[in-house]
Write a protein that holds these residues in place. Structure first.
Motif, PDB file in Angstrom:
ATOM      1  N   ARG A   1      15.562   7.836  38.995  1.00 16.60           N
ATOM      2  CA  ARG A   1      17.026   7.739  38.858  1.00 16.60           C
ATOM      3  C   ARG A   1      17.599   8.921  38.073  1.00 16.60           C
ATOM      4  O   ARG A   1      18.464   8.781  37.220  1.00 16.60           O
ATOM      5  CB  ARG A   1      17.433   6.414  38.207  1.00 16.60           C
ATOM      6  CG  ARG A   1      16.883   5.197  38.893  1.00 16.60           C
ATOM      7  CD  ARG A   1      17.697   3.946  38.645  1.00 16.60           C
ATOM      8  NE  ARG A   1      18.225   3.815  37.325  1.00 16.60           N
ATOM      9  CZ  ARG A   1      17.742   3.021  36.387  1.00 16.60           C
ATOM     10  NH1 ARG A   1      16.681   2.286  36.635  1.00 16.60           N
ATOM     11  NH2 ARG A   1      18.308   2.942  35.216  1.00 16.60           N
TER      12      ARG A   1
ATOM     13  N   GLU B   1      19.074   1.972  49.889  1.00 22.61           N
ATOM     14  CA  GLU B   1      20.251   1.220  49.461  1.00 22.61           C
ATOM     15  C   GLU B   1      20.940   1.856  48.265  1.00 22.61           C
ATOM     16  O   GLU B   1      21.893   1.327  47.722  1.00 22.61           O
ATOM     17  CB  GLU B   1      19.839  -0.211  49.085  1.00 22.61           C
ATOM     18  CG  GLU B   1      19.530  -1.045  50.299  1.00 22.61           C
ATOM     19  CD  GLU B   1      18.965  -2.400  49.918  1.00 22.61           C
ATOM     20  OE1 GLU B   1      18.717  -2.615  48.718  1.00 22.61           O
ATOM     21  OE2 GLU B   1      18.783  -3.214  50.819  1.00 22.61           O
ATOM     22  N   GLY B   2      20.417   2.987  47.819  1.00 17.98           N
ATOM     23  CA  GLY B   2      21.057   3.675  46.699  1.00 17.98           C
ATOM     24  C   GLY B   2      20.832   2.962  45.396  1.00 17.98           C
ATOM     25  O   GLY B   2      21.731   2.814  44.588  1.00 17.98           O
ATOM     26  N   ASP B   3      19.610   2.509  45.195  1.00 17.35           N
ATOM     27  CA  ASP B   3      19.246   1.816  43.965  1.00 17.35           C
ATOM     28  C   ASP B   3      19.612   2.652  42.741  1.00 17.35           C
ATOM     29  O   ASP B   3      20.165   2.173  41.765  1.00 17.35           O
ATOM     30  CB  ASP B   3      17.737   1.556  44.006  1.00 17.35           C
ATOM     31  CG  ASP B   3      17.223   0.841  42.785  1.00 17.35           C
ATOM     32  OD1 ASP B   3      16.388   1.407  42.108  1.00 17.35           O
ATOM     33  OD2 ASP B   3      17.698  -0.264  42.506  1.00 17.35           O
TER      34      ASP B   3
ATOM     35  N   THR C   1      22.488   6.946  36.508  1.00 16.68           N
ATOM     36  CA  THR C   1      21.432   7.951  36.415  1.00 16.68           C
ATOM     37  C   THR C   1      20.834   7.962  35.008  1.00 16.68           C
ATOM     38  O   THR C   1      21.427   7.456  34.067  1.00 16.68           O
ATOM     39  CB  THR C   1      21.993   9.341  36.756  1.00 16.68           C
ATOM     40  OG1 THR C   1      23.169   9.545  35.997  1.00 16.68           O
ATOM     41  CG2 THR C   1      22.321   9.447  38.224  1.00 16.68           C
TER      42      THR C   1
ATOM     43  N   ASN D   1      19.996   9.386  44.964  1.00 13.84           N
ATOM     44  CA  ASN D   1      19.531   8.123  45.541  1.00 13.84           C
ATOM     45  C   ASN D   1      18.045   8.118  45.848  1.00 13.84           C
ATOM     46  O   ASN D   1      17.395   7.083  45.747  1.00 13.84           O
ATOM     47  CB  ASN D   1      20.296   7.824  46.831  1.00 13.84           C
ATOM     48  CG  ASN D   1      21.707   7.365  46.541  1.00 13.84           C
ATOM     49  OD1 ASN D   1      22.047   7.076  45.402  1.00 13.84           O
ATOM     50  ND2 ASN D   1      22.538   7.315  47.555  1.00 13.84           N
TER      51      ASN D   1
ATOM     52  N   LYS E   1      21.882   5.019  42.439  1.00  7.80           N
ATOM     53  CA  LYS E   1      23.311   5.169  42.228  1.00  7.80           C
ATOM     54  C   LYS E   1      23.896   3.907  41.575  1.00  7.80           C
ATOM     55  O   LYS E   1      24.674   3.963  40.639  1.00  7.80           O
ATOM     56  CB  LYS E   1      23.968   5.409  43.585  1.00  7.80           C
ATOM     57  CG  LYS E   1      25.381   5.866  43.494  1.00  7.80           C
ATOM     58  CD  LYS E   1      25.793   6.492  44.811  1.00  7.80           C
ATOM     59  CE  LYS E   1      27.281   6.582  44.917  1.00  7.80           C
ATOM     60  NZ  LYS E   1      27.848   5.566  45.763  1.00  7.80           N
ATOM     61  N   ASP E   2      23.425   2.748  42.082  1.00 11.49           N
ATOM     62  CA  ASP E   2      23.959   1.500  41.549  1.00 11.49           C
ATOM     63  C   ASP E   2      23.602   1.331  40.075  1.00 11.49           C
ATOM     64  O   ASP E   2      24.388   0.845  39.289  1.00 11.49           O
ATOM     65  CB  ASP E   2      23.388   0.305  42.325  1.00 11.49           C
ATOM     66  CG  ASP E   2      23.900   0.323  43.755  1.00 11.49           C
ATOM     67  OD1 ASP E   2      24.854   1.058  44.011  1.00 11.49           O
ATOM     68  OD2 ASP E   2      23.306  -0.370  44.594  1.00 11.49           O
TER      69      ASP E   2
ATOM     70  N   ARG F   1      15.467   2.878  47.847  1.00 10.48           N
ATOM     71  CA  ARG F   1      16.038   4.226  47.892  1.00 10.48           C
ATOM     72  C   ARG F   1      17.172   4.292  48.898  1.00 10.48           C
ATOM     73  O   ARG F   1      18.229   4.857  48.647  1.00 10.48           O
ATOM     74  CB  ARG F   1      14.949   5.243  48.266  1.00 10.48           C
ATOM     75  CG  ARG F   1      13.966   5.512  47.165  1.00 10.48           C
ATOM     76  CD  ARG F   1      13.190   6.765  47.449  1.00 10.48           C
ATOM     77  NE  ARG F   1      12.421   6.684  48.656  1.00 10.48           N
ATOM     78  CZ  ARG F   1      11.183   6.211  48.715  1.00 10.48           C
ATOM     79  NH1 ARG F   1      10.604   5.791  47.627  1.00 10.48           N
ATOM     80  NH2 ARG F   1      10.528   6.166  49.845  1.00 10.48           N
TER      81      ARG F   1
ATOM     82  N   THR G   1      25.110  12.273  47.709  1.00  8.09           N
ATOM     83  CA  THR G   1      24.345  11.766  46.561  1.00  8.09           C
ATOM     84  C   THR G   1      22.880  11.538  46.965  1.00  8.09           C
ATOM     85  O   THR G   1      22.171  10.767  46.324  1.00  8.09           O
ATOM     86  CB  THR G   1      24.942  10.441  46.040  1.00  8.09           C
ATOM     87  OG1 THR G   1      25.055   9.535  47.137  1.00  8.09           O
ATOM     88  CG2 THR G   1      26.286  10.637  45.398  1.00  8.09           C
ATOM     89  N   THR G   2      22.481  12.237  48.009  1.00 11.72           N
ATOM     90  CA  THR G   2      21.120  12.024  48.530  1.00 11.72           C
ATOM     91  C   THR G   2      20.051  12.228  47.461  1.00 11.72           C
ATOM     92  O   THR G   2      19.128  11.421  47.318  1.00 11.72           O
ATOM     93  CB  THR G   2      20.854  13.000  49.702  1.00 11.72           C
ATOM     94  OG1 THR G   2      21.875  12.806  50.664  1.00 11.72           O
ATOM     95  CG2 THR G   2      19.501  12.762  50.324  1.00 11.72           C
TER      96      THR G   2
END
Ligand code: SF4
Ligand code: SF4
Length: 291
Positions: free
Chosen positions: A234, A104-106, A112, A229, A108-109, A102, A225-226
């Motif tokens: 997602r 690391e922005g899994d 969505t 993320n 976002k990568d 979370r 983008t909290t």
């Protein structure tokens, strides 16, 4: 009390109720279900498998299936956060990995998951029903981490209560740990229960998160983008249709401006306001790239 703790408590109560039901023989029908007489009341995929395996219209599984699908139509995939033991088993064995993903922005990568979508989970769902039809019994139950969680607990109970040891006590925990620990994306790429519920949840309004556009930082043109993320599914709560939302409440707790809430019934106007934020941002980004 944090949402995570509340979800854990609800899952634990459901889990213990099933175990107690099995121990005192209330006739719940399957090893992983609450129920009334032989109407087992947790797993809609189990009901589908029973119907496919029997190659007949059986009243009890059909009743369960209809009830669970109506619930899914209203509250989407709430089962995944509030009933299923798998996320809790996973956090027990891999507490840091979920948090790290979370942070690391899994989400976002990986992009969505808004709107209705057909993906690998639905292929597994199809395979689950087809294999039950071909072999005449619920094949996927042998692999299902939900069923395995109950099977392991029952195996331990039998060991202490009746001094009955079986190979299952070694095999079931190994398969369960391998699935939830090594296959971190089980829920989003493999789970047929999640697949089935997502198909009926596209218009679910009950207890879905709603974003208040006047307080959302994103809507005010700031980069935030909290919520996306932090979401284990997602999902972007700004979107109009979020059938993958499991009502976990993580985005509500994480939003730095307190812009997200979970009303009992999300109204269309509120959803439209939330959706407008995303559209505005998309338009701004398009104009910036054109310039
Ligand atoms: S975390 Fe809150 S402020 Fe940030 S984009 Fe999401 S709703 Fe808006
Ligand atoms: S974090 Fe928010 S949007 Fe994502 S599943 Fe939980 S409640 Fe739904």
């Amino acid at each position: 009390m944090k949402m995570r703790t509340k979800r854990g408590l609800v899952s634990l109560i459901v889990f213990l109720s099933v175990i107690v039901g099995l121990v005192i023989h209330t006739g719940t029908g399957t090893p992983s279900a609450l129920g009334w007489r032989d109407i087992a009341a947790i797993c809609p995929v189990g009901a589908l498998e029973v119907l496919a395996g029997a190659k007949a219209f059986l009243v009890h599984p059909i009743v369960l299936l209809v009830v669970i699908l109506i619930v899914g139509f209203c509250v989407g995939k709430a089962f995944c956060s509030w009933v299923c033991p798998v996320p809790h088993v996973r956090s027990f064995f891999r507490p840091k990995s979920a948090k790290k993903a979370r942070e690391e922005g899994d989400a976002k990568d990986a992009g969505t998951r808004n709107g209705t979508r057909i993906d690998s989970r639905h292929v597994v769902l199809l395979g689950t029903v087809a294999s039950s039809f071909a072999f005449g019994f619920p094949v996927f139950c042998l692999l299902c981490p939900v069923g395995l969680s109950f099977a392991v607990t029952i195996g331990i109970w039998n060991l202490f209560r009746f001094n009955e040891a079986s190979w299952g006590l070694i095999v079931f925990p190994l398969v369960l740990i391998a699935e939830v620990v090594l296959f971190r994306k089980w829920c989003t790429t493999f789970c047929p229960i999640s697949a089935l519920l997502s198909l009926v949840a596209s218009k679910s309004r009950v207890l879905r998160p709603v974003v208040e556009r006047h307080t959302c930082l994103h809507a005010k043109g700031k980069r935030c983008t909290t919520c996306v993320n932090i979401c284990p599914e997602r999902v972007d709560p700004h979107a109009m249709s979020i059938p993958e939302c499991s009502r976990c409440g993580e985005c509500v707790e994480a939003c730095p401006s307190g812009a997200i809430s979970i009303p009992l019934l999300a109204k269309k106007a509120e959803l439209q306001a939330a959706s407008n934020i995303e559209n505005t941002e998309a338009t701004q980004e398009a104009s910036a790239s054109e310039a």
